[in-house]
Design an enzyme around this catalytic site. Structure first.
Site, PDB file in Angstrom:
ATOM      1  N   TYR A  87      10.493  18.575  32.333  1.00 16.29           N
ATOM      2  CA  TYR A  87       9.800  19.454  33.277  1.00 16.29           C
ATOM      3  C   TYR A  87      10.353  19.212  34.672  1.00 16.29           C
ATOM      4  O   TYR A  87      11.533  18.919  34.827  1.00 16.29           O
ATOM      5  CB  TYR A  87       8.276  19.278  33.180  1.00 16.29           C
ATOM      6  CG  TYR A  87       7.586  20.498  33.732  1.00 16.29           C
ATOM      7  CD1 TYR A  87       7.822  21.744  33.158  1.00 16.29           C
ATOM      8  CD2 TYR A  87       6.779  20.440  34.849  1.00 16.29           C
ATOM      9  CE1 TYR A  87       7.255  22.888  33.681  1.00 16.29           C
ATOM     10  CE2 TYR A  87       6.205  21.576  35.376  1.00 16.29           C
ATOM     11  CZ  TYR A  87       6.453  22.805  34.789  1.00 16.29           C
ATOM     12  OH  TYR A  87       5.905  23.939  35.309  1.00 16.29           O
ATOM     13  N   ARG A 140       8.714  34.204  39.844  1.00 11.96           N
ATOM     14  CA  ARG A 140       8.627  33.161  40.875  1.00 11.96           C
ATOM     15  C   ARG A 140       8.665  31.806  40.188  1.00 11.96           C
ATOM     16  O   ARG A 140       7.664  31.144  40.014  1.00 11.96           O
ATOM     17  CB  ARG A 140       7.331  33.319  41.685  1.00 11.96           C
ATOM     18  CG  ARG A 140       7.295  32.455  42.946  1.00 11.96           C
ATOM     19  CD  ARG A 140       5.885  32.120  43.349  1.00 11.96           C
ATOM     20  NE  ARG A 140       5.172  31.352  42.339  1.00 11.96           N
ATOM     21  CZ  ARG A 140       5.275  30.032  42.171  1.00 11.96           C
ATOM     22  NH1 ARG A 140       6.086  29.334  42.928  1.00 11.96           N
ATOM     23  NH2 ARG A 140       4.585  29.407  41.222  1.00 11.96           N
ATOM     24  N   LYS A 158       6.231  23.612  29.773  1.00  9.63           N
ATOM     25  CA  LYS A 158       4.784  23.414  29.932  1.00  9.63           C
ATOM     26  C   LYS A 158       4.137  23.047  28.607  1.00  9.63           C
ATOM     27  O   LYS A 158       3.325  22.117  28.519  1.00  9.63           O
ATOM     28  CB  LYS A 158       4.134  24.696  30.468  1.00  9.63           C
ATOM     29  CG  LYS A 158       4.366  24.958  31.934  1.00  9.63           C
ATOM     30  CD  LYS A 158       3.400  24.169  32.795  1.00  9.63           C
ATOM     31  CE  LYS A 158       3.603  24.496  34.263  1.00  9.63           C
ATOM     32  NZ  LYS A 158       2.705  23.753  35.153  1.00  9.63           N
ATOM     33  N   GLU A 230       1.845  31.649  34.177  1.00  9.71           N
ATOM     34  CA  GLU A 230       2.729  30.684  34.813  1.00  9.71           C
ATOM     35  C   GLU A 230       3.843  31.386  35.591  1.00  9.71           C
ATOM     36  O   GLU A 230       4.543  32.251  35.054  1.00  9.71           O
ATOM     37  CB  GLU A 230       3.354  29.779  33.738  1.00  9.71           C
ATOM     38  CG  GLU A 230       4.107  28.597  34.280  1.00  9.71           C
ATOM     39  CD  GLU A 230       3.187  27.596  34.952  1.00  9.71           C
ATOM     40  OE1 GLU A 230       3.603  27.027  35.980  1.00  9.71           O
ATOM     41  OE2 GLU A 230       2.072  27.360  34.452  1.00  9.71           O
ATOM     42  N   ASP A 231       3.978  31.037  36.861  1.00  8.31           N
ATOM     43  CA  ASP A 231       5.089  31.472  37.707  1.00  8.31           C
ATOM     44  C   ASP A 231       5.212  32.989  37.832  1.00  8.31           C
ATOM     45  O   ASP A 231       6.317  33.540  37.789  1.00  8.31           O
ATOM     46  CB  ASP A 231       6.400  30.852  37.209  1.00  8.31           C
ATOM     47  CG  ASP A 231       6.477  29.372  37.576  1.00  8.31           C
ATOM     48  OD1 ASP A 231       5.543  28.875  38.231  1.00  8.31           O
ATOM     49  OD2 ASP A 231       7.468  28.712  37.214  1.00  8.31           O
ATOM     50  N   ASP A 253      -1.977  28.581  36.233  1.00  8.96           N
ATOM     51  CA  ASP A 253      -1.715  27.183  36.572  1.00  8.96           C
ATOM     52  C   ASP A 253      -1.247  27.027  38.011  1.00  8.96           C
ATOM     53  O   ASP A 253      -1.570  26.041  38.665  1.00  8.96           O
ATOM     54  CB  ASP A 253      -0.676  26.601  35.620  1.00  8.96           C
ATOM     55  CG  ASP A 253      -0.481  25.112  35.819  1.00  8.96           C
ATOM     56  OD1 ASP A 253      -1.492  24.390  35.815  1.00  8.96           O
ATOM     57  OD2 ASP A 253       0.663  24.673  36.002  1.00  8.96           O
ATOM     58  N   ASP A 254      -0.482  27.999  38.530  1.00  4.97           N
ATOM     59  CA  ASP A 254       0.015  27.893  39.903  1.00  4.97           C
ATOM     60  C   ASP A 254      -1.122  27.996  40.913  1.00  4.97           C
ATOM     61  O   ASP A 254      -1.023  27.440  42.008  1.00  4.97           O
ATOM     62  CB  ASP A 254       1.043  29.001  40.170  1.00  4.97           C
ATOM     63  CG  ASP A 254       2.179  28.961  39.172  1.00  4.97           C
ATOM     64  OD1 ASP A 254       2.894  27.958  39.142  1.00  4.97           O
ATOM     65  OD2 ASP A 254       2.325  29.923  38.401  1.00  4.97           O
ATOM     66  N   ASN A 377       7.840  22.345  44.836  1.00  8.87           N
ATOM     67  CA  ASN A 377       8.785  21.974  43.794  1.00  8.87           C
ATOM     68  C   ASN A 377       9.988  22.918  43.820  1.00  8.87           C
ATOM     69  O   ASN A 377       9.867  24.054  44.257  1.00  8.87           O
ATOM     70  CB  ASN A 377       8.126  22.086  42.413  1.00  8.87           C
ATOM     71  CG  ASN A 377       7.150  20.959  42.144  1.00  8.87           C
ATOM     72  OD1 ASN A 377       7.461  19.811  42.392  1.00  8.87           O
ATOM     73  ND2 ASN A 377       5.978  21.288  41.645  1.00  8.87           N
TER      74      ASN A 377
END
Length: 540
Positions: A87, A140, A158, A230-231, A253-254, A377
Site C-alpha cells: 500500500y 483522484r 486496500k 475509494e479515490d 474512505d477518503d 500521501n
C-alpha cells in the site's frame, strides 16, 4: 480435469508424498518436503534480494496470484515492513506504472459501456459470497491525480489490507474499477495504458452507471454487502456519499476513514498537551474531501465535549490555493487574512513543503507543544517531513503524517518515532465489524467511536516516543477491538441485523478471522478451475 503443472505453483514443495501421488505430480517436484515456515523464509530472502520497492511490489503481487495463504502469512509476519510496499507509498508508483507491472487481473473492470448489463458482468466473478467491495473510478489516486484504469491498484491494495490487517477472508472481498475514461493526456497517449482511451464521461451517463452498479452489487450480494468508495474526485465524492449513505451499506474512505484516523491522532496528541479538542484553533491546508471529512468529525468530537456546533465551526479554518476560505457556496469566498495564533495546522492538500520552516517555527513560538499533521500521501506529497518538525521545534513538536517517515534523532540524542496516520488503522476494523453484524447503513458515530478506540490503544510509552498511533505490529489486535466496538454499538442502537445477537462478541469476531494455515488435503480443492476462474488466485 487436472492440470498438474499448474497445481505445482499452489503449495509447491509443501505437498506431502500422499498428496503428490493423488494429484499426479509425484516426480514433478524435488523429493524434499518443506512446510510453510520454510516457504516464508524462502520468500523473505527472495524479497530482500529485490533492488527497489517497485520490484518488491511486483514480487509480492506475484506471490498473491500463486499462493494466497503464503502471501498473507508473509504480510502478517512483519506488517510494518510489508505494508508500505503493498500500500502507501509504493502502491502510488505501482499505479502510475500499472500497465508495465500488470501480470494477471485481480478484480472486476466495469466500463461506462457496460451500462444496462452490469449484473451480467458481476456474474463473471466466480465468488458468490462477497461481503466487501472496494470501488474506484481512478480520478483522484492518492495525491497523484487522474490515473484512470491504472487506479485499480488501490482497491486491490486496500482489500489486501482488509485481510492482512483486519482478518477478513480474501475470497469475500471484491476490488472494482469503474472505467469511465480518463482526462490524463499522458495516459491516453501511452501505448501501455490498459483502460478506455477517451475523455471521462460525466453527467447523467456517469450517474446512471453508479446507480446501476450499486443496485447490481446489492441484488447479487445482499443489502448488507459493504461498498467502500475509494479515490473519487471531490466533484463526486461527497455527493455520492450523501446520495447513497442512507440507501446502502457504504462509506468513503477518503472522507470518513481519513477523518477517523486523523481524529484518532489528534485525540492521542491531546493527551500530551493535556487539553481538549475545543481548546484548539485548527487550520487546514486544503479544502477537499479529506479536509471536509476531518472537519466534520472534529466538530462531532467538540460537540461531544459540550461545545455548541456554531462555536465548533468558528474554531475550524480552511486554506486552499487561493487563500483563506471565509464562506462556502457553489464557489468558495476567500479572504487575504489568516486566523490568529492557530494551534494546529493540518495538511491534506498534497502540496509538498506547504508547511514552511517559517510556519513551523511560528507554530512553535506560540504553542508549547505544537501539533503538526502533514497527512498528504504519498510521502513525496507531505507538507513537511518529520525531521523538519522535530528539528525546527527543538523536539517539542507533536507530528503525524499520512505516509511513513523514518525515526528522527536530534543532536541531543532524543529519538522520535513519527506517528503515521494510515487509514489502515480504520477501514479493516470497520469492514470486519460492519460485515460481522450485518449493518445496512454506517452512521458517522461509527467513525468517532473508531477514532476514540484507536486513541485509547496508544500507551504512555508510545506517546513519549512520539507515536500517536499503536504500533503497526499490533494492527490486527486494533482491528479486532474496533470490530467488537462496532458490534456493541450496532446492537445497542438496533442497527445490527445479524440474529441471534452473539453473546460473546469478541469470540464471534475471532471466529470470522482468516487464517493462513493450509487446509487439510482434498483432491477437489486442487482441481484446476474452470475458465471463468482461471485468472483468480487459488483459495487454499
Amino acid at each position: 480435469m487436472k492440470r498438474p503443472l499448474h497445481i505445482l505453483c499452489l503449495l509447491g514443495m509443501a505437498f506431502s508424498l500422499e498428496e503428490r501421488q493423488q494429484l499426479g505430480i509425484h516426480g514433478l517436484l524435488p523429493p524434499c518436503f518443506i512446510n510453510q515456515d520454510i516457504q516464508l523464509l524462502q520468500v523473505q530472502r527472495n524479497y530482500d534480494m529485490k533492488k527497489d520497492d517497485l520490484d518488491r511490489y511486483v514480487f509480492l503481487m506475484g506471490l498473491q496470484d500463486r499462493n494466497e495463504k503464503l502471501f498473507y502469512r508473509v504480510l502478517t509476519s512483519d506488517i510494518e515492513k510489508y505494508m508500505p510496499i503493498v500500500y502507501t507509498p509504493t502502491v502510488g508508483l505501482a499505479c502510475q506504472l500499472y500497465g508495465l507491472t500488470f501480470r494477471r487481473p485481480r478484480g472486476l473492470f466495469i466500463t461506462i459501456h457496460d451500462r444496462g448489463h452490469i449484473a451480467n458482468v458481476l456474474q463473471s466473478w466466480p465468488e458468490k459470497d462477497i461481503r466487501a467491495v472496494c470501488v474506484t473510478d481512478g480520478e483522484r489516486i492518492l495525491g497523484l491525480g487522474d490515473l484512470g484504469c491504472y487506479g485499480m491498484g488501490i482497491p486491490v491494495g486496500k482489500l489486501a489490507l482488509y485481510t492482512a490487517c483486519g482478518g477478513m477472508p480474501p475470497m469475500q472481498c471484491l476490488p472494482v474499477m469503474l472505467d469511465v475514461g480518463t482526462d490524463n493526456e499522458e495516459l491516453l497517449k501511452d501505448p501501455l495504458y490498459i483502460g478506455l482511451r477517451h475523455k471521462r464521461v460525466r453527467g447523467q451517463a456517469y450517474d446512471d452507471l453508479l446507480d446501476e452498479f450499486m443496485k447490481a452489487v446489492t441484488d447479487r450480494y445482499g443489502m448488507d454487502c459493504l461498498i467502500q468508495f475509494e479515490d473519487f474526485a471531490n466533484v463526486n465524492a461527497f455527493r455520492l456519499l450523501n446520495k447513497y449513505r442512507d440507501q446502502y451499506c457504504t462509506f468513503n474512505d477518503d472522507i470518513q476513514g481519513t477523518a477517523a484516523v486523523a481524529v484518532a491522532g489528534l485525540l492521542a496528541a491531546l493527551r500530551i498537551t493535556k487539553s481538549k479538542m475545543c481548546d484548539h484553533t485548527i487550520v487546514f491546508q486544503g479544502a477537499g474531501e479529506a479536509a471536509m471529512g476531518i472537519a466534520d468529525l472534529i466538530t462531532m468530537a467538540m460537540e461531544k465535549e459540550g461545545l455548541a456546533k456554531e462555536l465548533c465551526l468558528k474554531k475550524i479554518w480552511m486554506v486552499d490555493s487561493k487563500g483563506l476560505i471565509v464562506k462556502f457556496a457553489n464557489t468558495h469566498t476567500h479572504a487575504h487574512t489568516k486566523p490568529t495564533n492557530p494551534s494546529l495546522p493540518l495538511g491534506v492538500a498534497a502540496i509538498p513543503g506547504a508547511f514552511t520552516e517559517q510556519i513551523i517555527m511560528d507554530m512553535a513560538s506560540f504553542n508549547q507543544r505544537p501539533i503538526i499533521f502533514a497527512l498528504s500521501n504519498p510521502t513525496s506529497k507531505a507538507e513537511c517531513t518529520a525531521e523538519q518538525c522535530y528539528t525546527l521545534t527543538e523536539g517539542r513538536g507533536i507530528f503525524a503524517s499520512g505516509s511513513p517517515f523514518d525515526p528522527v534523532t536530534l543532536e541531543d540524542g532524543r529519538k522520535f518515532f513519527p506517528g503515521q496516520g494510515n487509514n489502515a488503522y480504520v477501514f479493516p476494523g470497520v469492514g470486519l465489524g460492519v460485515t460481522a453484524c450485518l449493518l445496512r447503513h454506517i452512521p458517522d458515530e461509527v467513525f468517532l467511536i473508531t477514532a476514540e478506540t484507536i486513541a485509547e490503544l496508544v500507551t504512555e510509552k508510545d506517546l513519549a516516543e512520539g507515536r500517536l498511533y499503536p504500533p503497526l505490529s499490533s494492527i490486527r489486535d486494533v482491528s479486532l477491538k474496533l470490530a467488537v466496538k462496532i458490534l456493541e454499538q450496532g446492537y445497542a442502537n438496533g442497527t445490527a441485523t445479524l440474529r441471534p445477537e452473539p453473546a460473546d462478541k469478541e469470540a464471534f469476531v475471532r471466529s470470522l478471522v482468516y487464517g493462513t494455515d493450509y487446509h487439510e488435503f482434498s483432491v477437489d480443492a486442487y482441481r484446476w478451475p474452470e475458465p471463468a476462474m482461471a485468472f483468480q488466485s487459488c483459495k487454499l
